[in-house]
Design an enzyme around this catalytic site. Sequence first.
Site, short mmCIF file in Angstrom:
data_model
loop_
_atom_site.label_atom_id
_atom_site.label_comp_id
_atom_site.label_asym_id
_atom_site.label_seq_id
_atom_site.Cartn_x
_atom_site.Cartn_y
_atom_site.Cartn_z
N SER A 1 0.93 -1.17 0.07
CA SER A 1 -0.07 0.24 0.57
C SER A 1 0.87 1.90 -0.42
CB SER A 1 -1.36 0.17 1.23
OG SER A 1 -2.82 0.54 0.88
N LYS B 1 -1.83 -3.70 -3.55
CA LYS B 1 -2.72 -3.62 -2.81
C LYS B 1 -2.46 -1.88 -3.28
CE LYS B 1 -5.71 -2.03 1.31
NZ LYS B 1 -5.27 -0.36 0.98
N ASP C 1 9.90 4.50 -10.80
CA ASP C 1 8.97 5.61 -11.87
C ASP C 1 9.78 6.68 -12.42
OD1 ASP C 1 6.88 3.03 -11.84
OD2 ASP C 1 5.22 4.46 -12.04
#
Length: 446
Positions: free
Chosen positions: A323, A348, A334
């Site tokens: 999470s 999640k 990224d």
Amino acid sequence: MNQSAKSYSPLQVALIGGAIATTATMSVFGSAWTRGVRAALSLQDSPKQIVDQVWQLVNHEYVDGKFNQQNWQATRQSLLSKDYSSREEAYAAIREALQTLGDPYTRFMDPKQFEALTSQTSGEVSGVGIRMEVNEATKRLTVVEAIENSPALKAGIKAGDEILAIDGKPTLKMKVDDASKLIRGKAGTPIKLRLGRKGQNAFDLKLTRANIEVPTVRYTLRQEGNRRIGYIRLREFSAHAADQMQRAIRDLSNQKVDSYVLDLRGNPGGLLQASIEIARMWYNDGGIVKTVDRVGSAEETKANRTALTNRPLAVLVDGNSASASEILTGALKDNKRAVVVGGQTFGKALVQSVHELADGSGLAVTIAHYYTPLGTDINHKGITPDIKLDLTEAQERQLASNPDLIGTKSDPQYARAIAILSNNNFAQPPANQPNQPMSRAGDLRF
């Protein structure tokens, strides 16, 4: 620096739930809306009041507007047609209705469960500030650590002290959870501990309970060959996590570290805002997370040029990194700000809000789906590390039984991270400027 986590209440901010502990809050309607529901339904002080309050909250904000193909209006009629002889009966009916949504993160909490959740996400406890365990050799309740700035530390309690009695109640064969319940209590109230210490007779110590900030960030400077590594372990994203992370990065930066290892293994998640604030400490430009609600409305959160360092960074993750941990990991990966090492993360990608209900119980409702900055949906998939390295069962057992080895060369995932940081050209400080930060976070490529 953006607003610190310490300045807002855990009942006023959106949160992310994790693999082990689901956490989320933010009553988007507020007390006026809640009072309106109560008045309109004339259910004040009735178990049906809680039942309908839960139904209304789910109806208004649950991420799936089709409610898992359930007739949610019919569910309301069924719930309110029943007579509940107790709150426990109402609680059971609520839980049964929520199960039909097929979402384990949308859940009802009785008052005790809700209090435990808010205590966890607040990052504070009311007690004397000690971590305890049952010593395997002596079978006695033993102090592992007295927390910084706590009544226990100020009173001189030390690691290794045995807790023989709590307010006169012997602790022999007492479980840690039971002892914790006795020690915790309202700030300002007294408590007496009987302690045993090696080389001394048993003695009594009177303390006054206080509200204590729980350390969720641990950090240290490690000398690995010719490199100075700032090792930071983040256990959960509590309301104090961002402040503690900020202190860790600044302290390690002042100690002239060459690079960092951020350990998110076993971190189940926590506050969404904490994950955003911590991401902003590591890079100046780029996306952090995108959330999409039930009507497809998207909100993108980005870095805001408040980075504290752009020294090389490695992130450690495993199957219990969930999470909020995955939001931070996905953002760093990224944006090519860090190399990610370890096992596949939990997967999640759902955001919850948490509401306190009229009787002190609570409701967590999934309100949005989130995506990494490059638009990747990690739900039920997790994040694949740049360097995938799973621990063997034997290695897991060794680290579990010897926690002091975590974050050392005896920890295979940490050791691999150090090797990567040491072997890449970008990891070398500029010539004659050993403490100068790198030109930009985007220079980090793996």
